[in-house]
Design a protein around this motif. Structure first.
Motif, mmCIF file in Angstrom:
data_model
loop_
_atom_site.group_PDB
_atom_site.id
_atom_site.type_symbol
_atom_site.label_atom_id
_atom_site.label_comp_id
_atom_site.label_asym_id
_atom_site.label_seq_id
_atom_site.Cartn_x
_atom_site.Cartn_y
_atom_site.Cartn_z
ATOM 1 N N TYR A 173 4.944 7.304 -1.981
ATOM 2 C CA TYR A 173 5.333 8.485 -2.755
ATOM 3 C C TYR A 173 4.181 9.479 -2.625
ATOM 4 C CZ TYR A 173 7.327 11.243 -6.571
ATOM 5 O OH TYR A 173 7.897 12.247 -7.325
ATOM 6 N N ASN A 174 4.484 10.679 -2.167
ATOM 7 C CA ASN A 174 3.432 11.585 -1.705
ATOM 8 C C ASN A 174 2.703 12.359 -2.800
ATOM 9 O OD1 ASN A 174 3.891 11.084 1.120
ATOM 10 N ND2 ASN A 174 5.779 12.263 0.918
ATOM 11 N N ASP A 175 3.390 12.665 -3.892
ATOM 12 C CA ASP A 175 2.793 13.507 -4.939
ATOM 13 C C ASP A 175 2.069 12.614 -5.939
ATOM 14 O OD1 ASP A 175 2.088 15.271 -6.907
ATOM 15 O OD2 ASP A 175 4.062 16.214 -7.085
ATOM 16 N N VAL A 176 0.765 12.456 -5.768
ATOM 17 C CA VAL A 176 0.019 11.511 -6.597
ATOM 18 C C VAL A 176 -0.120 11.983 -8.039
ATOM 19 C CG1 VAL A 176 -1.246 10.613 -4.622
ATOM 20 C CG2 VAL A 176 -2.211 12.519 -5.942
ATOM 21 N N LYS A 177 0.172 13.257 -8.301
ATOM 22 C CA LYS A 177 0.079 13.772 -9.671
ATOM 23 C C LYS A 177 1.405 13.643 -10.438
ATOM 24 C CE LYS A 177 -3.609 17.070 -8.619
ATOM 25 N NZ LYS A 177 -4.035 18.490 -8.648
ATOM 26 N N ASP A 178 2.463 13.346 -9.741
ATOM 27 C CA ASP A 178 3.789 13.256 -10.356
ATOM 28 C C ASP A 178 4.055 11.819 -10.787
ATOM 29 O OD1 ASP A 178 6.400 13.485 -11.183
ATOM 30 O OD2 ASP A 178 7.223 13.909 -9.193
ATOM 31 N N THR A 179 3.510 11.446 -11.934
ATOM 32 C CA THR A 179 3.640 10.073 -12.423
ATOM 33 C C THR A 179 5.082 9.713 -12.732
ATOM 34 O OG1 THR A 179 1.425 10.214 -13.380
ATOM 35 C CG2 THR A 179 2.846 8.448 -14.171
ATOM 36 N N ALA A 180 5.806 10.626 -13.364
ATOM 37 C CA ALA A 180 7.193 10.339 -13.721
ATOM 38 C C ALA A 180 8.055 10.146 -12.481
ATOM 39 C CB ALA A 180 7.755 11.457 -14.593
ATOM 40 N N GLY A 181 7.867 11.013 -11.480
ATOM 41 C CA GLY A 181 8.625 10.878 -10.241
ATOM 42 C C GLY A 181 8.304 9.588 -9.516
ATOM 43 N N PHE A 182 7.017 9.220 -9.534
ATOM 44 C CA PHE A 182 6.620 7.974 -8.884
ATOM 45 C C PHE A 182 7.288 6.772 -9.548
ATOM 46 C CE2 PHE A 182 3.862 4.234 -8.856
ATOM 47 C CZ PHE A 182 3.813 3.986 -7.493
ATOM 48 N N GLU A 183 7.256 6.744 -10.880
ATOM 49 C CA GLU A 183 7.851 5.605 -11.584
ATOM 50 C C GLU A 183 9.353 5.534 -11.333
ATOM 51 O OE1 GLU A 183 6.780 4.425 -15.410
ATOM 52 O OE2 GLU A 183 4.709 5.143 -15.305
ATOM 53 N N GLU A 184 10.011 6.680 -11.307
ATOM 54 C CA GLU A 184 11.453 6.700 -11.057
ATOM 55 C C GLU A 184 11.769 6.142 -9.670
ATOM 56 O OE1 GLU A 184 15.133 9.946 -10.897
ATOM 57 O OE2 GLU A 184 13.174 10.512 -11.688
ATOM 58 N N GLU A 185 11.006 6.567 -8.654
ATOM 59 C CA GLU A 185 11.253 6.082 -7.296
ATOM 60 C C GLU A 185 10.908 4.602 -7.158
ATOM 61 O OE1 GLU A 185 10.501 8.577 -3.751
ATOM 62 O OE2 GLU A 185 9.159 6.945 -3.138
ATOM 63 N N THR A 186 9.834 4.162 -7.824
ATOM 64 C CA THR A 186 9.448 2.758 -7.766
ATOM 65 C C THR A 186 10.514 1.888 -8.406
ATOM 66 O OG1 THR A 186 7.123 3.390 -7.852
ATOM 67 C CG2 THR A 186 7.639 1.105 -8.370
ATOM 68 N N LEU A 187 11.057 2.328 -9.521
ATOM 69 C CA LEU A 187 12.128 1.584 -10.175
ATOM 70 C C LEU A 187 13.372 1.549 -9.299
ATOM 71 C CD1 LEU A 187 13.029 0.062 -12.692
ATOM 72 C CD2 LEU A 187 13.699 2.255 -13.696
ATOM 73 N N GLN A 188 13.666 2.653 -8.643
ATOM 74 C CA GLN A 188 14.798 2.673 -7.715
ATOM 75 C C GLN A 188 14.625 1.628 -6.615
ATOM 76 O OE1 GLN A 188 14.816 5.602 -4.639
ATOM 77 N NE2 GLN A 188 17.020 5.993 -4.809
ATOM 78 N N GLY A 189 13.422 1.577 -6.040
ATOM 79 C CA GLY A 189 13.158 0.605 -4.982
ATOM 80 C C GLY A 189 13.296 -0.823 -5.460
ATOM 81 N N ARG A 190 12.789 -1.101 -6.644
ATOM 82 C CA ARG A 190 12.911 -2.456 -7.177
ATOM 83 C C ARG A 190 14.366 -2.830 -7.403
ATOM 84 N NH1 ARG A 190 12.369 -3.976 -13.161
ATOM 85 N NH2 ARG A 190 14.605 -3.802 -12.784
ATOM 86 N N ARG A 191 15.146 -1.889 -7.945
ATOM 87 C CA ARG A 191 16.565 -2.165 -8.185
ATOM 88 C C ARG A 191 17.336 -2.350 -6.884
ATOM 89 N NH1 ARG A 191 17.321 2.287 -13.092
ATOM 90 N NH2 ARG A 191 16.775 0.856 -14.808
ATOM 91 N N MET A 192 16.916 -1.656 -5.835
ATOM 92 C CA MET A 192 17.571 -1.832 -4.549
ATOM 93 C C MET A 192 17.304 -3.205 -3.959
ATOM 94 S SD MET A 192 17.056 1.854 -2.618
ATOM 95 C CE MET A 192 18.000 1.317 -1.170
ATOM 96 N N GLY A 193 16.129 -3.773 -4.266
ATOM 97 C CA GLY A 193 15.801 -5.092 -3.756
ATOM 98 C C GLY A 193 14.509 -5.190 -2.987
ATOM 99 N N PHE A 194 13.728 -4.109 -2.931
ATOM 100 C CA PHE A 194 12.444 -4.179 -2.249
ATOM 101 C C PHE A 194 11.509 -5.148 -2.967
ATOM 102 C CE2 PHE A 194 13.951 -0.152 -0.514
ATOM 103 C CZ PHE A 194 13.574 -0.275 0.814
ATOM 104 N N ASP A 195 10.579 -5.722 -2.217
ATOM 105 C CA ASP A 195 9.625 -6.683 -2.773
ATOM 106 C C ASP A 195 8.390 -6.012 -3.345
ATOM 107 O OD1 ASP A 195 10.894 -9.314 -2.023
ATOM 108 O OD2 ASP A 195 10.787 -8.359 -0.056
ATOM 109 N N GLY A 196 8.139 -4.772 -2.983
ATOM 110 C CA GLY A 196 6.969 -4.039 -3.441
ATOM 111 C C GLY A 196 6.960 -2.669 -2.807
ATOM 112 N N LYS A 197 5.862 -1.941 -3.029
ATOM 113 C CA LYS A 197 5.786 -0.557 -2.552
ATOM 114 C C LYS A 197 4.415 -0.285 -1.961
ATOM 115 C CE LYS A 197 6.995 4.150 -4.116
ATOM 116 N NZ LYS A 197 8.049 4.306 -3.077
ATOM 117 N N THR A 198 4.396 0.480 -0.880
ATOM 118 C CA THR A 198 3.132 0.941 -0.317
ATOM 119 C C THR A 198 2.672 2.178 -1.082
ATOM 120 O OG1 THR A 198 4.427 2.086 1.392
ATOM 121 C CG2 THR A 198 3.427 -0.030 1.978
#
Length: 289
Positions: A194-219
């Motif tokens: 996730y490119n915008d390191v200052k956008d905490t809310a956006g990061f959490e939303e995308e990370t949760l999306q990835g987890r729900r999709m089935g990813f094992d983790g995030k880079t």
């Protein structure tokens, strides 16, 4: 490949040319590190960074953290030297960008073995192009040494001429194809950065999306992303407790010869028990960190 889960909730890129960053990485609460020789290193600094990263990976000073080296892509002037240095250093894995075919995986495997890489050094393949999405299953199954697929979502968006938007609609087809390939071949798969390191809310939303999709983790690209990523990808306490109830109820029913099992008003089958055991194993592995 071992059936025991190894937490890879958070996998942090660290620039190989930055000695202070490599030192700081020894203290960060990340499950794994990617010591980078590719995008974060300027061409005239590649050779020096290669020696620094190889020494860091071989030094054994990163504790429980899984240590990997990202080499430069096949076809670049630095690729072969990077592979030889990585093989000699013997990290947990070598991360290979721009993997578009099974032949690339086999060529990397042959180069590593020719350079004396230990058996424990795995291959992590970055898939980041439309061609790679279509060939993801073949790539994932090309070698037993390949254990992890890494999504390169920035390059994929570039190749698609797509925009980075909340929800990642332009990338969902590629993400889903890669996930199917990973699960079909029993490989781990990591979501992109996730490119915008200052956008905490956006990061959490995308990370949760990835987890729900089935990813094992995030880079990740910044240490500030570690806490939410570790939290989101760790099994929630409610899931752990429900998993325990599922296993206990199933074992009790089996011992009594009952064919019908319910937990919290829902029917339980073998697939639910298998998932419950996976959740508990992952929770125990995370707790061990």
């Amino acid at each position: 490949m071992s059936g025991e889960p190894r937490p890879r909730r958070s996998v942090l890129y660290m620039p190989g040319a930055n000695e202070r960053a490599l030192e700081k990485a020894k203290t960060l609460p990340t499950d794994a590190l990617i010591l980078d020789l590719e995008d974060s290193v300027a061409p005239d600094a590649k050779a020096e960074a290669r020696g620094r990263v190889a020494a860091a990976a071989a030094g054994g000073e990163y504790g429980h953290r899984e240590v990997t080296i990202r080499v430069n892509a096949p076809g670049t002037p630095w690729h072969a030297d990077d592979l030889r240095a990585a093989a000699e250093a013997g990290p947990d894995a070598v991360v290979v960008p721009k993997v578009d075919s099974p032949d690339t995986v086999r060529a990397v495997e042959a180069a590593l073995e020719a350079a004396g890489a230990p058996d424990r050094t795995a291959i992590w393949a970055m898939i980041e192009t439309p061609v790679a999405m279509f060939d993801a299953r073949a790539i994932a199954g090309a070698s037993e040494r390949l254990t992890v697929l890494v999504m390169g979502t920035n390059d994929l968006a570039k190749e698609l001429h797509a925009e980075h938007v909340p929800g990642r609609a332009p990338l969902l087809t590629g993400l889903s194809m890669a996930l199917l390939a990973a699960r079909a071949t029993g490989r781990v798969i990591l979501d992109g950065v996730y490119n915008d390191v200052k956008d905490t809310a956006g990061f959490e939303e995308e990370t949760l999306q990835g987890r729900r999709m089935g990813f094992d983790g995030k880079t990740l690209i910044h240490p500030g992303q570690l806490e939410p990523c570790n939290r989101i990808y760790a099994p929630a306490q409610a899931d752990v407790e429900r998993s325990r109830r599922i296993i206990a109820a199933f074992e009790e029913a089996t011992s009594q010869g009952r064919g019908v099992v319910t937990v919290d008003g829902r029917m339980i089958e073998n697939l639910h028990v298998e998932e419950a055991r996976r959740v508990l194993a992952l929770a125990e592995a995370v707790a061990g960190r």
